[in-house]
Structure formats: structure tokens, C-alpha cells
Scaffold this motif. Structure first.
Motif, PDB file in Angstrom:
ATOM      1  N   ASP A  44       0.853  -1.175   0.000  1.00  0.00           N
ATOM      2  CA  ASP A  44       0.000   0.000   0.000  1.00  0.00           C
ATOM      3  C   ASP A  44       0.899   1.237   0.000  1.00  0.00           C
ATOM      4  N   LEU A  45       0.817   2.038  -1.042  1.00  0.00           N
ATOM      5  CA  LEU A  45       1.680   3.217  -1.148  1.00  0.00           C
ATOM      6  C   LEU A  45       1.433   4.223  -0.032  1.00  0.00           C
ATOM      7  N   ASP A  46       0.205   4.339   0.438  1.00  0.00           N
ATOM      8  CA  ASP A  46      -0.061   5.236   1.566  1.00  0.00           C
ATOM      9  C   ASP A  46       0.767   4.846   2.777  1.00  0.00           C
ATOM     10  N   THR A  50       3.738   7.467   4.196  1.00  0.00           N
ATOM     11  CA  THR A  50       3.386   8.226   5.384  1.00  0.00           C
ATOM     12  C   THR A  50       4.570   8.295   6.349  1.00  0.00           C
ATOM     13  N   GLU A  51       4.739   9.433   6.953  1.00  0.00           N
ATOM     14  CA  GLU A  51       5.862   9.644   7.871  1.00  0.00           C
ATOM     15  C   GLU A  51       5.712   8.869   9.172  1.00  0.00           C
ATOM     16  N   ASP A  52       4.475   8.680   9.635  1.00  0.00           N
ATOM     17  CA  ASP A  52       4.267   8.030  10.934  1.00  0.00           C
ATOM     18  C   ASP A  52       3.713   6.616  10.786  1.00  0.00           C
ATOM     19  N   TYR A  71      11.624 -15.202   6.251  1.00  0.00           N
ATOM     20  CA  TYR A  71      10.402 -14.665   5.652  1.00  0.00           C
ATOM     21  C   TYR A  71      10.019 -13.365   6.342  1.00  0.00           C
ATOM     22  N   LEU A  72       9.802 -12.343   5.560  1.00  0.00           N
ATOM     23  CA  LEU A  72       9.386 -11.043   6.074  1.00  0.00           C
ATOM     24  C   LEU A  72       7.877 -11.082   6.294  1.00  0.00           C
ATOM     25  N   GLU A  73       7.471 -11.319   7.538  1.00  0.00           N
ATOM     26  CA  GLU A  73       6.056 -11.463   7.855  1.00  0.00           C
ATOM     27  C   GLU A  73       5.359 -10.109   7.974  1.00  0.00           C
ATOM     28  N   ASP A  74       6.022  -9.143   8.585  1.00  0.00           N
ATOM     29  CA  ASP A  74       5.432  -7.822   8.766  1.00  0.00           C
ATOM     30  C   ASP A  74       6.531  -6.781   8.630  1.00  0.00           C
ATOM     31  N   GLY A  75       6.253  -5.713   7.898  1.00  0.00           N
ATOM     32  CA  GLY A  75       7.240  -4.653   7.740  1.00  0.00           C
ATOM     33  C   GLY A  75       7.719  -4.469   6.322  1.00  0.00           C
ATOM     34  N   LEU A  76       6.910  -4.915   5.352  1.00  0.00           N
ATOM     35  CA  LEU A  76       7.308  -4.754   3.952  1.00  0.00           C
ATOM     36  C   LEU A  76       7.551  -3.290   3.622  1.00  0.00           C
ATOM     37  N   VAL A  80      11.004  -1.781   2.010  1.00  0.00           N
ATOM     38  CA  VAL A  80      11.048  -1.043   0.742  1.00  0.00           C
ATOM     39  C   VAL A  80      11.589   0.362   0.976  1.00  0.00           C
ATOM     40  N   ARG A  81      11.179   0.973   2.073  1.00  0.00           N
ATOM     41  CA  ARG A  81      11.696   2.304   2.397  1.00  0.00           C
ATOM     42  C   ARG A  81      13.220   2.245   2.578  1.00  0.00           C
ATOM     43  N   ALA A  82      13.721   1.230   3.253  1.00  0.00           N
ATOM     44  CA  ALA A  82      15.173   1.076   3.421  1.00  0.00           C
ATOM     45  C   ALA A  82      15.860   0.926   2.065  1.00  0.00           C
ATOM     46  N   ALA A  83      15.266   0.145   1.179  1.00  0.00           N
ATOM     47  CA  ALA A  83      15.844  -0.042  -0.157  1.00  0.00           C
ATOM     48  C   ALA A  83      15.852   1.265  -0.943  1.00  0.00           C
TER      49      ALA A  83
END
Length: 99
Positions: A44-46, A50-52, A71-76, A80-83
Motif C-alpha cells: 500500500d503506497l499510503d 506516510t511519515e508516521d 520470511y518477512l512477515e510484517d514490515g514490507l 522497501v523504504r530502506a531499499a
């Protein structure tokens, strides 16, 4: 390539970590993005922009290590932000699930 593989679903069995308190008992550590297999195909791009986005959740991604695969269960969105920031590492809580 950002991730090891883009998956669709959780190929591991259910685990007992169901609440934020359960996950909080696991100390975060750094993991390489290229070692992670996602469990979601869409983002979800939102949530990403989003900053928070972590205001109501854990600051760290949740990773399940099962049969030697992470496996990345939560925190995609965090990954992506880190990448996008050209970071190759992500701080995550890693739960080793042995069957």
C-alpha cells in the motif's frame, strides 16, 4: 534485486507470536534485505509514504526464520523504504521457527 524472492503467503506453520508484547520479547537485529523472502506481493503506497507509519505498530520488522529461509512477515513498507534509501540492512525481530 532487493529481496531474495517475492513470495505470496506464509509457507511456514502458525506460530505463537500473536501480540506486540510477544514480539517485543525478541531483541531486534540487522538482517540483509537480500536474505529476505516477502510474504506479500503488494504494498500500500499510503503506508509506504506516510511519515508516521510505525506510530501504532512495532518499530522493527517481523521476520520468521523457517527451514533456513527468512520470511518477512510484517514490515514490507519498512524494507522497501530502506531499499529506496539505498540501505542494504533492516532492523528486524527474527523468530526462529523449528518444526
Amino acid at each position: 534485486m532487493i529481496f531474495k524472492r517475492v513470495g505470496d503467503g506464509r509457507p511456514y506453520p502458525e506460530h505463537e507470536l500473536t501480540t506486540a508484547r510477544d514480539w517485543a520479547a525478541i531483541a531486534p537485529r540487522q538482517v540483509r534485505l537480500s536474505d529476505l523472502v516477502t510474504t506479500k506481493r503488494t504494498l500500500d503506497l499510503d503506508t509506504l509514504l506516510t511519515e508516521d507509519s510505525t506510530f501504532y505498530g512495532d518499530l522493527f520488522a517481523h521476520v520468521i526464520q523457517y527451514q533456513g529461509v527468512m520470511y518477512l512477515e510484517d514490515g514490507l513498507h519498512r524494507a522497501v523504504r530502506a531499499a529506496l534509501q539505498q540501505r542494504m540492512m533492516l532492523h528486524a525481530r527474527v523468530y526462529v521457527l523449528d518444526e
